[in-house]
Design a protein around this motif. Structure first.
Motif, PDB file in Angstrom:
ATOM      1  N   SER B 309      31.954  25.104  56.522  1.00 41.83           N
ATOM      2  CA  SER B 309      31.118  24.108  56.556  1.00 41.83           C
ATOM      3  C   SER B 309      31.741  23.146  58.017  1.00 41.83           C
ATOM      4  CB  SER B 309      31.296  23.008  55.560  1.00 41.83           C
ATOM      5  OG  SER B 309      30.858  23.959  54.348  1.00 41.83           O
ATOM      6  N   LYS B 310      33.069  23.093  58.013  1.00 38.68           N
ATOM      7  CA  LYS B 310      33.642  22.209  59.279  1.00 38.68           C
ATOM      8  C   LYS B 310      33.586  23.123  60.337  1.00 38.68           C
ATOM      9  CE  LYS B 310      35.240  18.319  57.357  1.00 38.68           C
ATOM     10  NZ  LYS B 310      34.688  16.724  57.697  1.00 38.68           N
ATOM     11  N   ALA B 315      25.563  22.899  56.762  1.00 38.97           N
ATOM     12  CA  ALA B 315      24.398  23.650  56.300  1.00 38.97           C
ATOM     13  C   ALA B 315      24.348  25.171  56.362  1.00 38.97           C
ATOM     14  CB  ALA B 315      23.035  23.082  56.876  1.00 38.97           C
ATOM     15  N   ILE B 316      25.386  25.637  56.715  1.00 39.29           N
ATOM     16  CA  ILE B 316      25.568  27.036  56.502  1.00 39.29           C
ATOM     17  C   ILE B 316      25.792  27.563  55.088  1.00 39.29           C
ATOM     18  CG2 ILE B 316      27.123  29.249  57.197  1.00 39.29           C
ATOM     19  CD1 ILE B 316      25.528  28.431  59.377  1.00 39.29           C
ATOM     20  N   ARG B 317      26.512  26.791  54.455  1.00 37.86           N
ATOM     21  CA  ARG B 317      26.825  26.942  52.990  1.00 37.86           C
ATOM     22  C   ARG B 317      27.429  28.059  52.721  1.00 37.86           C
ATOM     23  NH1 ARG B 317      27.788  22.904  52.291  1.00 37.86           N
ATOM     24  NH2 ARG B 317      27.654  22.961  50.128  1.00 37.86           N
ATOM     25  N   ILE B 318      28.585  28.327  53.416  1.00 34.37           N
ATOM     26  CA  ILE B 318      29.325  29.656  53.092  1.00 34.37           C
ATOM     27  C   ILE B 318      30.941  29.122  52.723  1.00 34.37           C
ATOM     28  CG2 ILE B 318      29.825  32.016  53.484  1.00 34.37           C
ATOM     29  CD1 ILE B 318      27.562  32.218  54.810  1.00 34.37           C
ATOM     30  N   SER B 319      31.255  29.320  51.730  1.00 32.73           N
ATOM     31  CA  SER B 319      32.612  29.025  51.606  1.00 32.73           C
ATOM     32  C   SER B 319      33.473  30.165  50.859  1.00 32.73           C
ATOM     33  CB  SER B 319      32.996  27.850  50.534  1.00 32.73           C
ATOM     34  OG  SER B 319      32.497  26.573  51.041  1.00 32.73           O
ATOM     35  N   TYR B 320      34.717  30.388  50.785  1.00 35.29           N
ATOM     36  CA  TYR B 320      35.329  31.459  50.120  1.00 35.29           C
ATOM     37  C   TYR B 320      36.612  31.261  49.358  1.00 35.29           C
ATOM     38  CZ  TYR B 320      37.775  31.187  54.529  1.00 35.29           C
ATOM     39  OH  TYR B 320      38.268  30.564  55.855  1.00 35.29           O
ATOM     40  N   LEU B 321      36.793  31.894  48.412  1.00 38.95           N
ATOM     41  CA  LEU B 321      38.089  31.881  47.804  1.00 38.95           C
ATOM     42  C   LEU B 321      38.977  33.067  47.804  1.00 38.95           C
ATOM     43  CD1 LEU B 321      37.536  30.964  43.927  1.00 38.95           C
ATOM     44  CD2 LEU B 321      38.591  29.655  45.592  1.00 38.95           C
ATOM     45  N   VAL B 322      40.273  32.758  47.947  1.00 38.17           N
ATOM     46  CA  VAL B 322      41.207  33.966  48.078  1.00 38.17           C
ATOM     47  C   VAL B 322      41.991  34.067  46.812  1.00 38.17           C
ATOM     48  CG1 VAL B 322      42.989  35.327  49.206  1.00 38.17           C
ATOM     49  CG2 VAL B 322      41.411  34.072  50.597  1.00 38.17           C
ATOM     50  N   LEU B 323      41.837  34.777  45.931  1.00 35.97           N
ATOM     51  CA  LEU B 323      42.566  34.977  44.626  1.00 35.97           C
ATOM     52  C   LEU B 323      43.729  35.889  44.646  1.00 35.97           C
ATOM     53  CD1 LEU B 323      39.509  35.605  42.067  1.00 35.97           C
ATOM     54  CD2 LEU B 323      40.558  33.380  42.513  1.00 35.97           C
TER      55      LEU B 323
END
Lengths: 472, 472
Positions: B309-310, B315-323
């Motif tokens: 987002s930054k 507006a791309i709306r893509i984030s992620y988690l690393v578990l």
């Protein structure tokens, strides 16, 4: 430094300035050009490389804008300290297996989840996306309205009125990236201090998400008309989740009488709501389409949920909620906490797709295609009337098949698998007590989704089911 | 019926077959052609209209596929009963006002939420999207892996290793449509029977979502190094949410000593986790980038969150988690309950954008742009050293400005507004007790985001702030 021996290839598809840019960037990265080192003037380098000066200027400007070079007025370009710059190299990622929620190695898979994408108007979708992505639409990359794009909500509003008899204003619509997101939004609007009644069997996915969100849940048995209202009343629930157009997985179409009874239940006490999940109502093959429950609601008790996953494509990831007016106030307050979960480009693409008539055409085409597959499957299964009985026909993209050949559900699935056919257990959709035992489906049953199979595939698959269920 | 008097316009951009299609569809809709009525043969109609027979065939075929006509072998085409068909008309949608979570009518808005999109490589994004949408990629419209597309996760994995020092395999990555979705997934993986410690002031949005999801929450004060570990230990929390690279909103960069103390806290008891939100770490202007906390974690206690987002666009709306590896088992089990929240086309577009080097270039370009704005704002604010003190510099896209001119936070915001400048209250980010009173920021303070302002805008806005805060 006076010279950079860059071997340029004028025949390459890579422009000359880009070749110079890449070469110098690489040299800086590898330390062949050190930090603080002065680069040749663009005039000198252009002469040396026998290219125009503007070509070198373009390369230098690109390097400067990315932080590899610094321009010192009246002196020239200097290489920068690049420790902090991003340098992504293609790595050697090891392959991994995808998350498999039940893998398929079957010849024929009656999955109730897929859809038929052979007729999807890819060309139109691509053209619309291209147009939406024009340079002058850069605001589309800033964060949008948390409710979703206004234009799309207005278009959905008109569609719902015409196609589903849903009465609403665009303000009442919330767009989300699939049902999980919608239910998260709904939990913010309704609060989780609620007891939600679900049918059993039901759409397990929603049950799991409600559970995750911390709602209290209970199950209510169904009869041939859908959720039993007396049992609902006794459950102590203040919210009921129903699928009146085509119950999943039983395929029941809720008659008007039961709908009115549910609305009456909701009106009995303040704070009661009905969640109407209208997931596949676009596909109805016999008789007139039945308007949504929302359209018969005069008290503002119905929360309507719809999706484009079935009617366009699952990977589109656009669904929507229609909230009653009375919940709008709460909604405005809680929504400031959320951001929209669908990219604006996708929302605007869908909006154009609807407005230019492609959705209408696509729906009608798909209804014809699914209708044929539906009739084909029904016709073939009728030849197995000694083995099974059919329910849930005339709508949606799946049928329910009740076994009367003495096999258990597990046996019928295993025998089908032995013949290379995957069918799905009804029991997976049951929650808690086997409430359905007392409902319309008496015995073991399996679900057959027909969206992804071809017509000839359906004929062949049912032929195999016949042999499987006769233990041939 | 023998004739259809269709006035065709060969000069129109609408193909002839489409004109015929539209005319007949309209006639069927309006009842001018009634259900069961036979249409002229394509040969007869072609001759009558003086067009080729294939043109009429194409129109008839389109109408048949959408359910307006039925083809009876050896007899011809008949109009269908169309009560059930979808007919979307453009309506007269009334305009509505968008959800406004604080509307802006200011000359200069120091919003900490926007980003600078002038340099976004629209052309590259459009070209990549177009290529992704090729006809032969229809599988992209079926539902994908709930974790996100494997290719994208592999690419993110490499990026995180190179740019942020994050050690992970693609299996550990979960893609979601923004932080709300990620936190929902996280609640499924961790369960909500947890007590999460957050700094105060902190990123309120995350606080609100955690609350919504039913987590128990507590706040822990910060000092100049970030979250106070002793206070964390006393809070009884088993999970801590921190932003070590650039705390929001204070802008603290957590030193290595505090990081190791936090990791030690997490290792003290089974089941403790640190959630590292690395929301804007791409932007650092002085010194080397500081690797993520995750990279220093040897015990598998850090859950890393990142977003595009930054760094690309909100507006791309893509984030992620690393578990961490230890949570993968739980993850696989709970994920079958969820569907991916990002469209596969968007995921593949982003993947190509990263792989073709556009992201690297864009980041470096943006770092230069933001770095200049950062220096400009810092330089201008230093002229106001009698009015305010600056903290949180050298990273991110916002600064914190502590007022020393005797004004309250409210007054400083109102005076700025009077001059047409919007600044943001720090107090909005506090939760519960004003823990920050005992921390590094002693007095009233406001937040200035500089991403969306131009360099000259920054100069002019600070000039106005000077007059506002001097009550001129």
């Amino acid at each position: 430094m006076q010279e950079l021996t860059i071997s340029l290839n004028p025949q390459s598809r890579t422009p000359l300035y880009e070749q110079i840019y890449r070469y110098i960037k690489e040299d800086i990265k590898r330390g062949r050009i050190r930090a603080e080192e002065k680069l040749p003037s663009s005039r000198a380098l252009a002469a040396y490389l026998e290219v125009s000066r503007s070509t070198v200027d373009l390369a230098y400007e690109q390097l400067r804008s990315e932080g590899y070079l610094e321009a010192v007025p009246c002196k020239g370009y200097y290489a920068c300290q690049i420790d902090g710059l991003y340098q992504l190299q293609p790595g050697t990622g090891q392959r991994e297996r995808p998350v498999s929620c039940g893998e398929s190695t079957y010849d024929y898979d009656f999955t109730p989840n897929g859809i038929d994408l052979d007729s999807f108007p890819y060309e139109a979708w691509r053209r619309i996306t291209r147009n939406i992505l024009l340079n002058d639409r850069k605001e589309l990359f800033q964060l949008g309205d948390p409710k979703g794009e206004r234009e799309l909500r207005e278009t959905i509003c008109r569609y719902l009125y015409q196609a589903r008899g849903v009465n609403c204003r665009a303000e009442q619509i919330l767009i989300g990236a699939g049902n999980d997101c919608l239910l998260l939004l709904l939990s913010a609007v309704l609060g989780t201090k609620r007891r939600i009644a679900m049918e059993t069997p039901t759409y397990r996915h929603a049950y799991g998400i409600f559970e995750q969100l911390g709602f209290s849940l209970c199950t209510v048995p169904v009869d041939g008309s859908g959720m039993q209202v007396q049992a609902l009343r006794e459950s102590g629930a203040d919210t009921a989740y129903v699928m009146p157009s085509h119950q999943y997985p039983l395929g029941i179409v809720m008659p008007i009488k039961r709908r009115l009874e549910l609305l009456a239940w909701a009106a009995e006490e303040e704070g009661r709501y009905l969640i109407e999940d209208d997931y596949d109502s676009e596909f109805r093959y016999k008789g007139k389409p039945i308007p949504a429950l929302q359209g018969a609601d005069r008290q503002g008790r119905v929360i309507y949920m719809g999706t484009f996953s079935k009617s366009i494509a699952p990977a589109i990831r656009i669904s929507y909620l229609v909230l009653p007016e009375r919940l709008l106030q709460e909604c405005e307050e809680s929504l400031c906490r959320f951001s929209s979960t669908v990219s604006r480009v996708d929302q605007m693409t869908l909006n154009q797709f609807l407005k230019e008539g492609y959705f209408e055409r696509h729906l009608n085409r798909m209804r014809t295609i699914y209708g044929k597959k539906h009739d084909m499957l029904l016709g073939e299964l009728k030849k197995l009337s000694d083995l099974c009985r059919i329910t849930g026909e005339n709508a949606g993209v799946h049928l329910l098949v009740e076994l009367i050949n003495g096999m258990t559900e597990k046996e019928s699935i295993e025998e089908a698998a032995r013949m290379g056919v995957k069918v799905y257990p009804l029991s997976e959709y049951e929650i808690g007590d086997p409430g359905w035992e007392s409902s319309q489906v008496k015995g073991p049953a399996v679900i057959l989704g027909y969206a992804t199979l071809s017509e000839s595939g359906i004929v062949q698959a049912v032929e195999r089911l016949k042999r499987a269920w006769r233990r041939e």
